[in-house]
Design an enzyme around this catalytic site. Structure first.
Site, mmCIF file in Angstrom:
data_model
loop_
_atom_site.group_PDB
_atom_site.id
_atom_site.type_symbol
_atom_site.label_atom_id
_atom_site.label_comp_id
_atom_site.label_asym_id
_atom_site.label_seq_id
_atom_site.Cartn_x
_atom_site.Cartn_y
_atom_site.Cartn_z
ATOM 1 N N GLY A 10 49.965 38.431 44.324
ATOM 2 C CA GLY A 10 48.947 39.419 44.690
ATOM 3 C C GLY A 10 49.069 40.700 43.887
ATOM 4 O O GLY A 10 48.784 41.788 44.385
ATOM 5 N N ILE A 141 57.769 32.415 28.703
ATOM 6 C CA ILE A 141 57.819 32.643 27.251
ATOM 7 C C ILE A 141 56.567 33.382 26.783
ATOM 8 O O ILE A 141 56.623 34.315 25.994
ATOM 9 C CB ILE A 141 57.941 31.292 26.517
ATOM 10 C CG1 ILE A 141 59.318 30.692 26.775
ATOM 11 C CG2 ILE A 141 57.709 31.464 25.017
ATOM 12 C CD1 ILE A 141 59.522 29.327 26.181
ATOM 13 N N THR A 181 67.400 38.740 48.948
ATOM 14 C CA THR A 181 67.105 39.717 47.890
ATOM 15 C C THR A 181 67.523 39.244 46.500
ATOM 16 O O THR A 181 67.170 39.856 45.507
ATOM 17 C CB THR A 181 67.824 41.062 48.155
ATOM 18 O OG1 THR A 181 69.236 40.847 48.067
ATOM 19 C CG2 THR A 181 67.476 41.613 49.528
ATOM 20 N N THR A 184 65.006 38.813 43.660
ATOM 21 C CA THR A 184 64.521 40.116 43.192
ATOM 22 C C THR A 184 65.523 40.727 42.209
ATOM 23 O O THR A 184 65.152 41.227 41.149
ATOM 24 C CB THR A 184 64.294 41.060 44.389
ATOM 25 O OG1 THR A 184 63.267 40.497 45.192
ATOM 26 C CG2 THR A 184 63.903 42.454 43.945
ATOM 27 N N CYS A 376 22.090 30.907 41.844
ATOM 28 C CA CYS A 376 22.138 30.254 40.538
ATOM 29 C C CYS A 376 21.810 28.765 40.690
ATOM 30 O O CYS A 376 20.661 28.423 40.914
ATOM 31 C CB CYS A 376 23.477 30.517 39.867
ATOM 32 S SG CYS A 376 23.346 30.497 38.073
ATOM 33 N N HIS A 510 24.004 36.236 39.968
ATOM 34 C CA HIS A 510 25.140 36.221 40.909
ATOM 35 C C HIS A 510 25.297 37.574 41.599
ATOM 36 O O HIS A 510 26.107 38.402 41.164
ATOM 37 C CB HIS A 510 26.422 35.853 40.164
ATOM 38 C CG HIS A 510 26.480 34.432 39.746
ATOM 39 N ND1 HIS A 510 26.889 33.423 40.579
ATOM 40 C CD2 HIS A 510 26.151 33.842 38.581
ATOM 41 C CE1 HIS A 510 26.812 32.265 39.950
ATOM 42 N NE2 HIS A 510 26.369 32.492 38.734
ATOM 43 N N GLU A 512 26.780 38.307 44.248
ATOM 44 C CA GLU A 512 28.087 38.476 44.883
ATOM 45 C C GLU A 512 29.053 39.295 44.028
ATOM 46 O O GLU A 512 29.987 39.903 44.543
ATOM 47 C CB GLU A 512 28.712 37.110 45.226
ATOM 48 C CG GLU A 512 29.196 36.253 44.061
ATOM 49 C CD GLU A 512 28.115 35.374 43.434
ATOM 50 O OE1 GLU A 512 26.915 35.711 43.570
ATOM 51 O OE2 GLU A 512 28.463 34.365 42.793
HETATM 52 N N1 GLN Z 1 24.670 24.720 36.042
HETATM 53 C C1 GLN Z 1 23.606 25.655 36.140
HETATM 54 C C2 GLN Z 1 23.254 26.259 34.790
HETATM 55 O O1 GLN Z 1 24.005 26.197 33.873
HETATM 56 C C3 GLN Z 1 23.924 26.752 37.123
HETATM 57 C C4 GLN Z 1 25.061 27.620 36.704
HETATM 58 C C5 GLN Z 1 25.540 28.487 37.821
HETATM 59 O O2 GLN Z 1 25.306 28.197 38.975
HETATM 60 N N2 GLN Z 1 26.273 29.534 37.511
HETATM 61 O O3 GLN Z 1 22.183 26.803 34.650
#
Ligand code: GLN
Length: 538
Positions: A10, A141, A181, A184, A376, A510, A512
């Site tokens: 994390g 490495i 420990t 660490t 998408c 996207h 998100e």
């Molecule tokens: N596979 C689809 C494309 O290339 C959707 C890609 C995606 O969902 N990011 O258009």
């Protein structure tokens, strides 16, 4: 920020949390990630192996940790915030081919290390702090040139301007009944052998670390006990800035840099977020019908954006992952697992496996008034479903899955960005054939999506090869699939919605990627709101 003992500690989250704390103290922060693998970027890596590919506005395909950085600091990540061994070597070798080194012998030290230091150095000096996360684990490495570079960097800027934070793990051994420990100590020793003496240790543990254990680590690792900071597991990632602050991380950073006039950060924003996460007033279930569902890292930003939508609506969002490819050959059965969902989401994806199941899920959502969000590939699935089941175009599909009679989704070979035409061709590098990064869209007046955004123009990030075929627009719109968002030149459908449905939206981009806990994305806020309404109906 380096990591020891094991991977997946994390570090990304720790870097993001520290960035947020410094910001709340009033400083500007840049966070960047240096990945020791040889891929030039993570774009061509399988999401099964590497988790989500995070896309920036400027079209870089980067490590998912950049998503954490952006979600915690609100600062948009850029191409300049992520590099890899592959990219560093590529750049050095290109310079060598061009003759830039004037006949010198090209070596890891100084050429590779210089290139790394150049990446780290803040060119425009706009950030007060630069946090550099080195991927991988001490002892790898591949990581050596990076360690050497940060060692040199620290030496060059001086002790009071560079700080090494090392994150480790204290494993709990049940038979001994204690946290150990030793790993660490070994990890710090390894770091010291690279010439780096950590100034702060962040110790991950699944339970409280006793004072004398912390003192022991401090003694063996040559540190002040205050600089050995417990980093205990948190129930929500948004709690991490609060717990690190309570353990003194940002105080110690100030102290190490000799900054004495810094005010304590105001963390009320984070307290409010954590309060909402921990004490929701209800719960909704969202079914995510995807493919990489057994590894939730593949949908990192999506999961977070849904959580943000929940925070905004004061509800907990329960995620039900449905692997559509498990229904290949018997797609109709997918409906049985969707019965309890208050909303259905088909996320981005590539390849044909699972697509028939996803199309069935769209049909179920459309016919049963269940809120549907297609992202998408999820928008493309919605368009194919409408074409087949409403327009009567039996052979409708995407050319991504092979030749088809009605290519309602297909490969466009060129598109316009700003005033410039961009092109892709079948023969170009796989990494280079996608529409990547931020593109604008114009939204139709009075449409649901323009109401949600509160504007007529949006800019969102893309990562896809195929596009909804504009030639089928009229036919699809006649059947209630409205393309309310189009590229400014009107050639590429960017969003679709169904006015006859309570909440049915597909987007080619996207959203998100830009959602933040303190600034949730409007589409996710609205989608979860619709799911809350749906949950009251059943
Ligand atoms: N596979 C689809 C494309 O290339 C959707 C890609 C995606 O969902 N990011 O258009």
């Amino acid at each position: 920020m380096t990591g020891g003992v094991v991977s997946s500690l994390g570090k990304g989250l720790a870097s993001a949390a520290l960035g947020a704390l410094l910001q709340e103290r009033g400083y500007s922060v840049r966070i960047c990630k240096l990945d020791p693998y040889l891929n030039v970027d993570p774009g061509t890596m399988s999401p099964f192996q590497h988790g989500e590919v995070y896309v920036t506005d400027d079209g870089a395909e980067t490590d998912l940790d950049l998503g954490h950085y952006e979600r915690f600091t609100g600062r948009p990540a850029t191409q300049k915030d992520n590099t890899t061994t592959g990219r560093i070597y590529l750049s050095v070798l290109q310079k060598e081919r061009r003759g830039d080194y004037l006949g010198a012998t090209i070596q890891v030290i100084p050429h590779i290390t210089n290139e790394i230091k150049d990446f780290i150095r803040e060119k425009d000096g706009s950030a007060d702090f630069v946090i550099c996360e080195i991927g991988g684990t001490i002892g790898d490495i591949e990581g050596l040139p990076f360690l050497e570079a940060i060692r040199q960097f620290g030496n060059e800027v001086g002790r009071d301007r560079a700080l090494f934070i090392h994150m480790t793990l204290l494993p709990y051994i049940p038979t001994a009944g204690e946290l150990k420990t030793k790993p660490t100590q070994h990890s710090v020793k390894e770091l010291m052998s690279a010439g780096i003496r950590p100034n702060i240790l962040l110790c991950r543990a699944d339970r409280a670390i006793e004072k004398d254990e912390l003192a022991k680590i401090a003694l063996f690792c040559n540190l002040d006990a205050n600089r050995v900071i417990p980093a205990l597991d948190a129930s929500s990632i948004y709690e991490v800035p609060l717990t690190y602050h309570a353990e003194g991380l940002d105080d110690q950073v100030m102290n190490a840099f000799g900054i004495t006039d810094s005010e304590k950060p105001d963390l009320s924003k984070w307290e409010e977020i954590v309060h909402r996460v921990k004490e929701p007033e209800g719960e909704v279930t969202i079914a995510i019908v995807g493919k990489y569902t057994n590894l939730t890292d593949s949908y990192k930003s999506l999961n977070e954006a849904l959580t943000h939508g929940g925070i905004a609506n004061n509800v907990k969002v329960k995620l039900q992952f449905v692997d559509a490819s498990e229904f290949d050959g018997h797609e109709d059965d997918i409906v049985s697992v969707l019965k309890n969902a208050n909303g259905i989401l088909v996320p981005g994806g590539f390849g044909s496996r699972g697509t028939e199941g996803k199309i069935k899920a769209v049909q179920y959502a459309r016919e049963n008034n269940v809120p549907y969000f297609g992202i998408c590939l999820g928008m493309q699935m919605a368009v194919i479903e409408a074409a087949r089941n409403l327009c009567g175009l039996k052979g409708a599909s995407s050319t991504e899955f092979g030749e088809c009679k009605h290519p309602v989704v297909g490969l466009m070979t060129e598109w316009v960005r700003g005033n410039k035409k961009e092109e892709r061709s079948e023969g170009s590098d796989l990494g280079g054939t996608m529409r990547l990064g931020a593109y604008p869209a114009s939204l139709k007046d009075g449409s649901q999506i323009s109401g949600i955004y509160g504007t007529h123009e949006l800019s969102e990030r893309h990562r896809h090869r195929y596009e909804v075929n504009i030639n089928y627009k009229d036919q699809l719109e006649k059947e209630g699939c409205l393309f309310a968002g189009l590229s400014p030149d009107g050639e590429l459908p960017e969003t679709c919605e169904r006015p006859d449905h309570p909440w049915f939206i597909g987007v080619q981009f996207h959203p998100e990627l830009k959602s933040k806990p303190f600034d949730p994305h409007p589409l996710f806020v609205s989608f979860i709101d619709a799911a809350v309404h749906q949950s009251r109906l059943v």
